[in-house]
Every structure is written in C-alpha cells, then in structure tokens.
Design a protein around this motif. Structure first.
Motif, PDB file in Angstrom:
ATOM      1  N   SER A  43       0.679  -1.230   0.047  1.00  0.00           N
ATOM      2  CA  SER A  43      -0.008  -0.156  -0.150  1.00  0.00           C
ATOM      3  C   SER A  43       0.718   1.227  -0.107  1.00  0.00           C
ATOM      4  CB  SER A  43      -0.906   0.043   1.340  1.00  0.00           C
ATOM      5  OG  SER A  43      -0.208  -0.023   2.316  1.00  0.00           O
ATOM      6  N   CYS A  44       0.411   2.409  -0.306  1.00  0.00           N
ATOM      7  CA  CYS A  44       0.861   3.630  -0.448  1.00  0.00           C
ATOM      8  C   CYS A  44       0.199   4.693   0.184  1.00  0.00           C
ATOM      9  CB  CYS A  44       1.311   4.146  -1.661  1.00  0.00           C
ATOM     10  SG  CYS A  44       2.514   5.171  -1.780  1.00  0.00           S
ATOM     11  N   ASN A  45       0.869   5.763   0.891  1.00  0.00           N
ATOM     12  CA  ASN A  45       0.304   6.830   1.221  1.00  0.00           C
ATOM     13  C   ASN A  45       0.185   8.325   0.519  1.00  0.00           C
ATOM     14  OD1 ASN A  45       2.900   7.109   1.814  1.00  0.00           O
ATOM     15  ND2 ASN A  45       3.016   6.856   3.780  1.00  0.00           N
ATOM     16  N   GLN A  47      -0.323   9.525  -3.690  1.00  0.00           N
ATOM     17  CA  GLN A  47      -0.662   9.023  -5.048  1.00  0.00           C
ATOM     18  C   GLN A  47       0.116  10.056  -6.244  1.00  0.00           C
ATOM     19  OE1 GLN A  47      -2.439   6.434  -6.594  1.00  0.00           O
ATOM     20  NE2 GLN A  47      -1.193   7.498  -8.158  1.00  0.00           N
ATOM     21  N   GLY A  97       4.371  -0.917  -3.101  1.00  0.00           N
ATOM     22  CA  GLY A  97       3.754   0.393  -2.617  1.00  0.00           C
ATOM     23  C   GLY A  97       4.944   1.154  -1.593  1.00  0.00           C
ATOM     24  N   SER A 102       3.413   0.818   5.674  1.00  0.00           N
ATOM     25  CA  SER A 102       3.396  -0.472   6.676  1.00  0.00           C
ATOM     26  C   SER A 102       4.411  -1.044   7.440  1.00  0.00           C
ATOM     27  CB  SER A 102       2.606  -1.617   5.656  1.00  0.00           C
ATOM     28  OG  SER A 102       3.760  -2.019   4.774  1.00  0.00           O
ATOM     29  N   PHE A 299      -3.435  -3.037  -7.456  1.00  0.00           N
ATOM     30  CA  PHE A 299      -3.369  -2.803  -6.193  1.00  0.00           C
ATOM     31  C   PHE A 299      -4.322  -1.881  -5.987  1.00  0.00           C
ATOM     32  CE2 PHE A 299       1.067  -4.497  -6.642  1.00  0.00           C
ATOM     33  CZ  PHE A 299       0.817  -5.491  -5.757  1.00  0.00           C
ATOM     34  N   SER A 300      -5.076  -1.858  -4.627  1.00  0.00           N
ATOM     35  CA  SER A 300      -5.808  -0.723  -3.979  1.00  0.00           C
ATOM     36  C   SER A 300      -4.878   0.637  -3.653  1.00  0.00           C
ATOM     37  CB  SER A 300      -6.408  -1.118  -2.811  1.00  0.00           C
ATOM     38  OG  SER A 300      -6.630   0.086  -1.880  1.00  0.00           O
ATOM     39  N   HIS A 301      -5.213   1.733  -3.834  1.00  0.00           N
ATOM     40  CA  HIS A 301      -4.182   2.872  -3.579  1.00  0.00           C
ATOM     41  C   HIS A 301      -4.345   3.372  -2.339  1.00  0.00           C
ATOM     42  CE1 HIS A 301      -2.520   3.445  -7.478  1.00  0.00           C
ATOM     43  NE2 HIS A 301      -3.802   3.404  -8.199  1.00  0.00           N
ATOM     44  N   GLY A 302      -4.940   2.537  -1.230  1.00  0.00           N
ATOM     45  CA  GLY A 302      -5.166   2.723   0.293  1.00  0.00           C
ATOM     46  C   GLY A 302      -3.967   2.813   0.889  1.00  0.00           C
TER      47      GLY A 302
END
Length: 302
Positions: A43-45, A47, A97, A102, A299-302
């Motif tokens: 995941s990433c924080n 965009q 990400g 995480s 992936f989700s960008h959440g």
C-alpha cells in the motif's frame, strides 16, 4: 590501485565502501554486484500522477511485481536468490507501495539482519514517514536509503503528487505537496544524521519539473544527500499524455544537478521484484511461480 589501497579507502570512506558494493549507489554497470528487491509493501500513502502499481510479469518499471510476499516469505526468496546469484550484495525493498506505509519492510529487514548481516539493507521511500521511522530503520540494519523527491516547490509538486494521507487525513494540491516536501527534507536530514547513505530519486517530467531539477539537487545536497538519480518519466497513468524525456533533456538535467551532488546515471528503472545483477543477469523469473498470478490484478491505492 591495489587491493590493500582499495580496502584502506573503503575503511576511511563509508561511501566508497557502499559504491563498491551497491550497484545503485555508485559505479553502476562497471560493478559486478547484484541486488534483490523484495516486494513486501503493498500500500501507499501518496498518489503520484505517473504511478500505476500493478501485478504482472511483462512490464519493466517500478511499481510492478509478480506477487506480494510476507516478511518470512521474503527471507526464503532471498535465500534462494543467493544460491542462484551469489553476487547479490544488497537486499532492497522498493515497493510496490511505500515501504514505510506499513510495518512489513522493517519486519523483513530485521529478519535479514539476523540471517544475513553481511548484506547491505536498502530501502526506497517517498519520505512522508521517514523522519518518524528513521530510528527503526537504523535498528533494523538499513544502511542505504533512497528518497523520491520530485520537487521542492509545492507549486511544482502539486502537478506530480495528487494527494497524500497523513494521520488519517487526505491532503491535496499545494497543501498536500507542502506537507510531503517538508516531511521529505526533514527525513533526509535525520536519516543522514543517523549514519545512512542517501540517494535522491527524481522523476524527470517534461513540462512540469524539468526546469526545477537544479533546485532539487541544491536543496538535497545541502541536507547531506550523497547521490541523485534523475529518472526519465515512463508516461503512464495521469501523465500518459507526456512524452518520455529525450537524451538531451536528461543530459541537461544531470549536468545542472552535478554542480551540487554526485549523479547516478545507470538506473535500470527496476521492478519491485527485480533480482540479479542490473543490466546483466536477472533471476526473478526463477524465484516466483508466475503462471499462478493474475497478470493485471491492480493494487488498491489505500
């Protein structure tokens, strides 16, 4: 220069030691050393406008992996990689990400430090949480850190970074860009003070930050960054309409940056699961069972 002289130089200059062991921190294709990227960070924080994280086996670019590993699985893959390519000297985590969004990257590095203390632990991050997690990284054995800094002016960065999430709040535009830049610069300063080697990656985006590269180089150099890597944009996602920088634009950007900082010029724009000797030997296909994967599971960008 004989081997004893080289050894003395490395002892007195940690950067010389890293540049002789790390294929992405110095001599590039002239260095017969390998690296492995362990894709444990899904995941990433933030965009970025050019970023499209995905799972497939075809694309050769950052943000792409064949699968996501757990920390334990990553150490098993590393063991196999070292058998196939003993020249690997670097265990890196570069996504897909952000590595600090995480806990998986730090958990993985702790395991590697225990099992393979001879390796250089290397992390790539967008820097949003670098200052906050700097001590954890050093304790986990991280020796080299790459921070992607695409601009040091919020008015420029707002066109490259679309949003960030910090403390559960989403920020966009100039506000989000300013928060990210401030965090990156504080993070670079702190991780350098703690003893890590720092490389700054800057994605060269024509018409957006191509006239801003010199200012980025000057700013990060003053904070102690050791290298800068100017990466030509791969036009995709929201920046798919732009052209990839040509050789002249890239040369001009590097020339401006070199007035302030060492410039690394041999980047292969590697996948998040790359393994082997960059540009010479790639063994990733031997490490993963690619046939079981969905080639386009985004992936989700959440």
């Amino acid at each position: 220069m004989n081997n004893s002289t080289n050894a003395l130089l490395e002892l007195n200059d940690p950067l010389e030691h890293i540049s002789n062991q790390h294929p992405c921190f110095g001599k590039g294709p002239n260095l017969n050393k390998g690296r492995i990227h362990l894709p444990v960070s899904p995941s990433c924080n933030i965009q970025c406008a050019f970023c499209n994280r995905t799972r497939n086996k075809e694309e050769r670019r950052p943000g792409v992996t064949s699968e996501i590993l757990t920390p334990v699985e990553a150490t098993e893959i590393l063991d196999k990689a070292l058998e196939l390519c003993p020249e690997i000297t670097v265990a890196g985590i570069a996504g897909p990400g952000d590595t600090l969004a995480s806990d998986y990257a730090i958990e993985t590095f702790k395991l590697i430090k225990e099992k393979h203390p001879e390796l250089i632990n290397c992390l790539s991050t967008n820097g949003l949480l670098l200052e906050k997690r700097a001590e954890e990284l050093i304790e986990a054995g991280v020796k080299t850190v790459t921070v992607t800094v695409n601009a040091v002016d919020p008015e420029v960065l707002k066109h490259i970074c679309l949003w960030i999430v910090k403390d559960g709040i989403t920020y966009t535009g100039v506000e989000g860009a300013r928060i990210l830049i401030d965090a990156q610069l504080r993070g670079i300063k702190k991780i350098k003070e703690l003893g890590a080697m720092v490389k700054v990656n800057t994605v060269l985006c024509p018409g957006i930050n191509d006239d801003h590269i010199e200012e980025v180089a000057k700013t990060v150099s003053e904070l102690g960054a050791d290298y800068m890597n100017i990466i030509p944009l791969i036009p995709t996602h929201k920046l798919a309409h732009l052209k990839e920088p040509d050789c002249m634009m890239l040369h001009e950007a590097r020339t401006k940056a070199e007035k302030y900082i060492r410039v690394f010029k041999h980047c292969q724009r590697c996948r998040a699961d790359a393994a082997g000797i960059p540009g010479k030997v790639e063994i990733a296909d031997q490490l993963y069972d690619l046939k079981k994967l969905n080639a386009r599971n985004t992936f989700s960008h959440g």
